[in-house]
Design a protein around this motif. Sequence first.
Motif, mmCIF file in Angstrom:
data_model
loop_
_atom_site.group_PDB
_atom_site.id
_atom_site.type_symbol
_atom_site.label_atom_id
_atom_site.label_comp_id
_atom_site.label_asym_id
_atom_site.label_seq_id
_atom_site.Cartn_x
_atom_site.Cartn_y
_atom_site.Cartn_z
ATOM 1 N N TYR A 142 44.788 45.582 29.416
ATOM 2 C CA TYR A 142 43.800 44.566 29.082
ATOM 3 C C TYR A 142 42.415 44.852 29.662
ATOM 4 O O TYR A 142 41.405 44.566 29.014
ATOM 5 C CB TYR A 142 44.298 43.196 29.551
ATOM 6 N N THR A 143 42.355 45.386 30.861
ATOM 7 C CA THR A 143 41.054 45.632 31.482
ATOM 8 C C THR A 143 40.244 46.635 30.673
ATOM 9 O O THR A 143 39.045 46.428 30.412
ATOM 10 C CB THR A 143 41.245 46.152 32.917
ATOM 11 N N THR B 35 43.955 37.417 30.675
ATOM 12 C CA THR B 35 43.562 37.777 32.047
ATOM 13 C C THR B 35 43.016 36.573 32.802
ATOM 14 O O THR B 35 42.339 36.724 33.816
ATOM 15 C CB THR B 35 42.509 38.896 32.016
ATOM 16 N N SER C 17 40.905 41.122 36.332
ATOM 17 C CA SER C 17 40.789 41.705 35.023
ATOM 18 C C SER C 17 39.361 41.955 34.613
ATOM 19 O O SER C 17 39.121 42.575 33.601
ATOM 20 C CB SER C 17 41.454 40.796 34.003
ATOM 21 N N SER D 286 43.982 38.300 40.638
ATOM 22 C CA SER D 286 45.086 38.268 39.687
ATOM 23 C C SER D 286 46.414 38.283 40.428
ATOM 24 O O SER D 286 46.574 38.944 41.452
ATOM 25 C CB SER D 286 44.985 39.472 38.752
#
Length: 746
Positions: free
Chosen positions: A126-127, A162, A506, A517
């Motif tokens: 996702y990042t 995120t 994220s 996170s």
Amino acid sequence: MSVDKTADSATEKHEGTTTTSRITDQEKELAANAYQAFMCASYEQCLQCLGRLQELNKDDYKITLNKAVTEFYKSGQTITDNLKQTLNQLKSQVHSASEEMDGLDDVENSMLYYNQAAILYHLRQYTEAIEIGEKLYQFIEPFEEKFAYSVSFLLVDLYLLTYQAERALHLLTVLEKMLLHGHNNKNGKASETSNNLYKENANQKVESGGQLEAAKSKIHQYKVRSYIQTKALKACKREIKSVMNTAGNSASSLFLKSNFEYLRGNYRKAVKLLNSANISEHPGFMKTGECIRCMFWNNLGCIHFAMGKHNLGMFYFKKALQENDNVCVQLSAVSSDQGKKFSGRPMCTLLANKRYELLYNCGIQLLHVGRPLAAFECLIEAVQVYHSNPRLWLRIAECCIAANKGTPEQETKGLPSKKGIVQSVVGQGYHRKIVLASQSAQNVVYNDGQSSAIPVASMEFAAICLRNALLLLPEEPAETKQENGSKAPCQLGTMESNSETRETCSSKSHEGDKFISAPPSSPLRKQELENLRCSILACSSYVALALGDNLMALNHAEKLLQQPKLSGSLKFLGHLYAAEALISLDKISDAIAHLNTENITDVSLGISSNEQDQGSDKGENEPLESSGKQIPQCYPNTVTTARSMMLFNLGSAYCLRSEYDKARKCLQQAAAMVHPKEIPPEAILLAVYLELQNGNTQLALQIIKRNQLLPSLKITSPDVRKKPVFHSIQPMQPIQMPAFTTVQRK
């Protein structure tokens, strides 16, 4: 949702890549025919047109991109590895990277970047996907309207996954304005069209109207998910109505409304809404990438956890695990190409496996049920994936502590037991002797000849878990440390803290300093972070005492007492652990200072009321604590009981310094504060010792015989070691529809 996103992306790629600066009429015709064939799902015909187009224009990489996308769809979206490889090659060919997207040339390559972001999304990276999405969003104005919507929706989805709900809400507001503005422009242009194109534009108008309604419905659902993450329940209630009006009683809308009622504490209504969802009409995980039955059982487990029905919740979590295992078996049967990790099955199904989220939920549930060994097995498997979650490492340490101690009743009540005092009786008559039990529990070796790093439920492994948890937390602010008399951390520590934040959060933006996170549970906000640090330090001190590492125990206890926002119960434990460590280090005078009863003014588990008021202003404090489930009571649960425990231990300290009169007074005061049944066995033994030192053998024997304190003296416990109060476990979050994946637990 995943399928819709993939379909949108492919359409946009194809449409956008047919426009070039210098093309002949023949190339235009071939491009139009290829696009039309793709939209009609005639992928073979589309590939033929693209092949002829490539013969005419061999240097245009966009034709290669379109061919890769068409082949991907022709295979039923099952050759993800091939598509990923082609995109990487094309990216190298155009000599550009997402970090270098700073000019109009990058707008021409936007389809390539978008496709990469879509694949990274399905690979759970996702990042990296957010980095590309944010770069694309900077150039969103020149994009075609439909492609701009696709980029925006993808970025919103990534923000929600995120836990950047504030960013998602901002983007949704912009998207809503863009949608309304674009629709008005279309209506204006349609009224100016010529008569010979009237019918075509009328059809387009009807089609765009349907797309507009679908986009509005999707925006409302995203807003509900965002408000649920921020726990802004009033705003969420308004959006829920819009969702129900636009989407009706679909499974996704009912799941969202159920989650909303769950956060409000209306658990019965949440269950009723889940049961009313017609999950049999769901297209299935092969088309959507989501196992709705798995979500259904998981959400029921979360709701029953919040109701305090842990065994029933565990039953539902097992059902969810069974459904998830069935999905994995079917996917492994479909996947034929063993050499390619992501091929052989639809790309959307790469997100279908929720095993580790469910194991996390099961572990937390089992810990509450009182089955620490079973909980340990679940959490130790989950930590292989979520190894950057400090809260998870604390939970594993709690499993180890609970597995190596008695039952909670034995730990907390401390009822006097004659069996716990008298070990045996030797001889008869005049020669009859009573052998008292030894109370020394220090320097116990829990792992005999075994490496501490081996994941078993031992105190040594608990120490490693707690060390991991502390290292994963960001460095404490320099101001806090200076206020408490400590020096600011060295530059190296600060760099490590920033590095960890970059890895765990994220986003690299200013949002990163608001939370860290903690997947699969919700991220740790500032107050939760401080509470978690206090709980880890308390457990670390307790474990160090159990292992006989008194210096480390004292270090953790002193750090705990220096925390700016410390709950009353943990402050009590901090003083008690520090005193025990100091006594073991033969620093009795320092220990007596910690055992002062004036140190204890509160034994509550939570934060102060004004801090809670601050949280409620942001809408963050309305969920579980205010309804249904009661916070478990820990011993001691009153200030009087806590002070009596301090006096028992203070009497032990005086006894070690041979100040028997002071010790006797402490025992008398402590015994007067509590019910006789709450006096621990160690206090009985201390009273016996004092009477023997005083030469009063008969009274000592009477105390042992009656197993209680006599009127002349109420008795005390030397080193009464308290069980650490576990950090309040965070509320589990049911899996949202359609991408309502997280499970978070206390």
